[in-house]
Design a protein around this motif. Structure first.
Motif, mmCIF file in Angstrom:
data_model
loop_
_atom_site.group_PDB
_atom_site.id
_atom_site.type_symbol
_atom_site.label_atom_id
_atom_site.label_comp_id
_atom_site.label_asym_id
_atom_site.label_seq_id
_atom_site.Cartn_x
_atom_site.Cartn_y
_atom_site.Cartn_z
ATOM 1 N N ARG A 38 0.859 -1.181 0.000
ATOM 2 C CA ARG A 38 0.000 0.000 0.000
ATOM 3 C C ARG A 38 0.893 1.229 0.000
ATOM 4 N NH1 ARG A 38 -5.211 -1.391 3.106
ATOM 5 N NH2 ARG A 38 -4.929 -3.589 3.525
ATOM 6 N N TYR A 39 0.504 2.218 -0.773
ATOM 7 C CA TYR A 39 1.202 3.497 -0.808
ATOM 8 C C TYR A 39 0.179 4.588 -0.544
ATOM 9 C CZ TYR A 39 4.937 0.941 -3.138
ATOM 10 O OH TYR A 39 5.919 0.037 -3.440
ATOM 11 N N TYR A 40 0.622 5.695 0.022
ATOM 12 C CA TYR A 40 -0.238 6.857 0.198
ATOM 13 C C TYR A 40 0.139 7.903 -0.832
ATOM 14 C CZ TYR A 40 -2.138 5.292 4.644
ATOM 15 O OH TYR A 40 -2.797 4.594 5.614
ATOM 16 N N ASN A 41 -0.881 8.485 -1.478
ATOM 17 C CA ASN A 41 -0.593 9.574 -2.399
ATOM 18 C C ASN A 41 -0.436 10.864 -1.590
ATOM 19 O OD1 ASN A 41 -3.146 10.575 -1.822
ATOM 20 N ND2 ASN A 41 -3.914 10.414 -3.902
ATOM 21 N N GLN A 42 -0.335 11.997 -2.256
ATOM 22 C CA GLN A 42 -0.072 13.253 -1.562
ATOM 23 C C GLN A 42 -1.212 13.686 -0.652
ATOM 24 O OE1 GLN A 42 1.110 16.162 -4.437
ATOM 25 N NE2 GLN A 42 2.926 15.014 -5.032
ATOM 26 N N ALA A 43 -2.414 13.222 -0.907
ATOM 27 C CA ALA A 43 -3.561 13.575 -0.069
ATOM 28 C C ALA A 43 -4.004 12.401 0.798
ATOM 29 C CB ALA A 43 -4.722 14.037 -0.943
ATOM 30 N N HIS A 44 -3.165 11.383 0.910
ATOM 31 C CA HIS A 44 -3.377 10.211 1.754
ATOM 32 C C HIS A 44 -4.442 9.242 1.238
ATOM 33 C CE1 HIS A 44 -0.581 11.814 4.554
ATOM 34 N NE2 HIS A 44 -1.288 12.908 4.721
ATOM 35 N N ALA A 45 -4.700 9.262 -0.067
ATOM 36 C CA ALA A 45 -5.504 8.195 -0.660
ATOM 37 C C ALA A 45 -4.582 6.992 -0.848
ATOM 38 C CB ALA A 45 -6.078 8.627 -2.002
ATOM 39 N N VAL A 46 -5.119 5.813 -0.736
ATOM 40 C CA VAL A 46 -4.322 4.598 -0.798
ATOM 41 C C VAL A 46 -4.165 4.143 -2.246
ATOM 42 C CG1 VAL A 46 -4.203 2.184 -0.081
ATOM 43 C CG2 VAL A 46 -5.083 3.899 1.487
ATOM 44 N N VAL A 47 -2.931 3.789 -2.600
ATOM 45 C CA VAL A 47 -2.636 3.169 -3.890
ATOM 46 C C VAL A 47 -2.230 1.732 -3.574
ATOM 47 C CG1 VAL A 47 -1.228 3.222 -5.968
ATOM 48 C CG2 VAL A 47 -1.854 5.364 -4.842
ATOM 49 N N LEU A 48 -2.988 0.769 -4.104
ATOM 50 C CA LEU A 48 -2.787 -0.643 -3.780
ATOM 51 C C LEU A 48 -2.008 -1.368 -4.876
ATOM 52 C CD1 LEU A 48 -6.392 -1.608 -2.643
ATOM 53 C CD2 LEU A 48 -4.443 -1.099 -1.186
ATOM 54 N N HIS A 69 -9.283 6.686 -9.256
ATOM 55 C CA HIS A 69 -9.743 5.640 -10.168
ATOM 56 C C HIS A 69 -8.659 5.138 -11.116
ATOM 57 C CE1 HIS A 69 -13.903 6.228 -8.925
ATOM 58 N NE2 HIS A 69 -13.711 7.520 -9.063
ATOM 59 N N TYR A 70 -7.396 5.477 -10.879
ATOM 60 C CA TYR A 70 -6.302 4.959 -11.699
ATOM 61 C C TYR A 70 -6.175 3.465 -11.428
ATOM 62 C CZ TYR A 70 -1.506 3.967 -13.190
ATOM 63 O OH TYR A 70 -0.402 3.420 -13.781
ATOM 64 N N ALA A 71 -6.100 2.674 -12.488
ATOM 65 C CA ALA A 71 -5.924 1.228 -12.341
ATOM 66 C C ALA A 71 -5.194 0.698 -13.565
ATOM 67 C CB ALA A 71 -7.268 0.530 -12.187
ATOM 68 N N THR A 72 -4.262 -0.208 -13.335
ATOM 69 C CA THR A 72 -3.528 -0.807 -14.430
ATOM 70 C C THR A 72 -3.098 -2.219 -14.049
ATOM 71 O OG1 THR A 72 -1.627 -0.616 -15.914
ATOM 72 C CG2 THR A 72 -1.338 0.227 -13.696
ATOM 73 N N CYS A 100 -0.095 11.849 -7.643
ATOM 74 C CA CYS A 100 -1.553 11.911 -7.487
ATOM 75 C C CYS A 100 -1.917 12.803 -6.297
ATOM 76 C CB CYS A 100 -2.120 10.512 -7.286
ATOM 77 S SG CYS A 100 -3.912 10.488 -7.100
ATOM 78 N N ARG A 101 -2.907 13.653 -6.508
ATOM 79 C CA ARG A 101 -3.375 14.534 -5.435
ATOM 80 C C ARG A 101 -4.846 14.296 -5.109
ATOM 81 N NH1 ARG A 101 -0.219 19.133 -8.263
ATOM 82 N NH2 ARG A 101 1.714 19.089 -7.075
ATOM 83 N N ALA A 102 -5.377 13.195 -5.557
ATOM 84 C CA ALA A 102 -6.792 12.898 -5.329
ATOM 85 C C ALA A 102 -7.051 12.631 -3.859
ATOM 86 C CB ALA A 102 -7.213 11.689 -6.155
ATOM 87 N N LEU A 103 -8.173 13.089 -3.405
ATOM 88 C CA LEU A 103 -8.575 12.861 -2.018
ATOM 89 C C LEU A 103 -9.033 11.417 -1.854
ATOM 90 C CD1 LEU A 103 -10.583 16.127 -1.387
ATOM 91 C CD2 LEU A 103 -8.295 15.579 -0.579
ATOM 92 N N PRO A 104 -8.895 10.876 -0.665
ATOM 93 C CA PRO A 104 -9.330 9.488 -0.443
ATOM 94 C C PRO A 104 -10.833 9.338 -0.645
ATOM 95 C CG PRO A 104 -8.091 10.328 1.440
ATOM 96 C CD PRO A 104 -8.295 11.466 0.512
ATOM 97 N N ARG A 105 -11.214 8.219 -1.245
ATOM 98 C CA ARG A 105 -12.621 7.867 -1.378
ATOM 99 C C ARG A 105 -12.943 6.809 -0.337
ATOM 100 N NH1 ARG A 105 -13.440 5.071 -6.321
ATOM 101 N NH2 ARG A 105 -11.215 4.789 -6.435
#
Length: 191
Positions: A38-48, A69-72, A100-105
């Motif tokens: 798990r990684y946190y983006n700049q606004a603390h949304a999780v990147v899995l 909503h980035y997925a690959t 990424c600066r998206a807020l967590p969903r």
């Protein structure tokens, strides 16, 4: 005075602790998915970085951001073996998290069984072509697995039931040499 301008550093920001689900009292572990990193983006949304199972040629990983909503699941720069190994997936996830600066969903809610069956039916229907039957692979569902939240066995059972209920849409072939099962979206009817 001038030296203090260059030596100041911002206070380190602590990433928020994962919130446990109230129903189970632990952090989010979607069924059918093993989260490797798990990684946190700049606004603390999780990147899995996650995997759905061990394939016949090794374990492959997918990346999904729970903010934007980035997925690959495939590296478009390569022509051979486009699936990510863990090191490549970690690199891509980290690169995305740093920009990424998206807020967590909110964590995706687990859909009911009928909703998942309808999504699988739509997936099979969208794969149909006019000229030939199209082979379907479970790994093609990797990007949807965080929203399906079902195990491979459950998905295989649902696909088998779809083939029984609607043989004009999906057919199944069992290998004569092994236990391997292939799924084919039937070609569209001629008009």
């Amino acid at each position: 005075m001038a030296l203090t301008l260059f030596t100041r550093r911002p206070e380190p920001v602590e990433p928020p602790a994962p919130e446990p689900w109230p129903e189970i009292g632990e952090t989010w572990k979607p069924e059918g998915v093993t989260i490797a990193q798990r990684y946190y983006n700049q606004a603390h949304a999780v990147v899995l970085v996650y995997t759905t199972d061990d394939g016949p040629h090794g374990t492959y990983y997918s990346i999904a951001c729970l903010g934007c909503h980035y997925a690959t699941a495939r590296d478009g720069k390569r022509t051979y073996n486009t699936r990510y190994n863990l090191a490549d997936a970690a690199k891509v996830a980290n690169e995305h998290a740093t920009t990424c600066r998206a807020l967590p969903r909110d964590i995706p809610a687990r859909p009911d069984d009928d909703t998942v069956r309808e999504r699988l039916h739509t997936w099979v229907g969208n794969a149909r072509r006019r000229d030939e039957d199209m082979q379907l692979w479970l790994c093609d569902l990797d990007l949807l697995r965080l929203t399906l939240q079902r195990s491979n066995d459950w998905i295989v059972g649902a696909l088998k039931q779809l083939a029984v209920d609607q043989p004009e849409i999906l057919r199944i072939e069992r290998s004569q040499y092994s236990d391997h099962i292939s799924y084919y979206a039937r070609r569209l009817p001629e008009n």
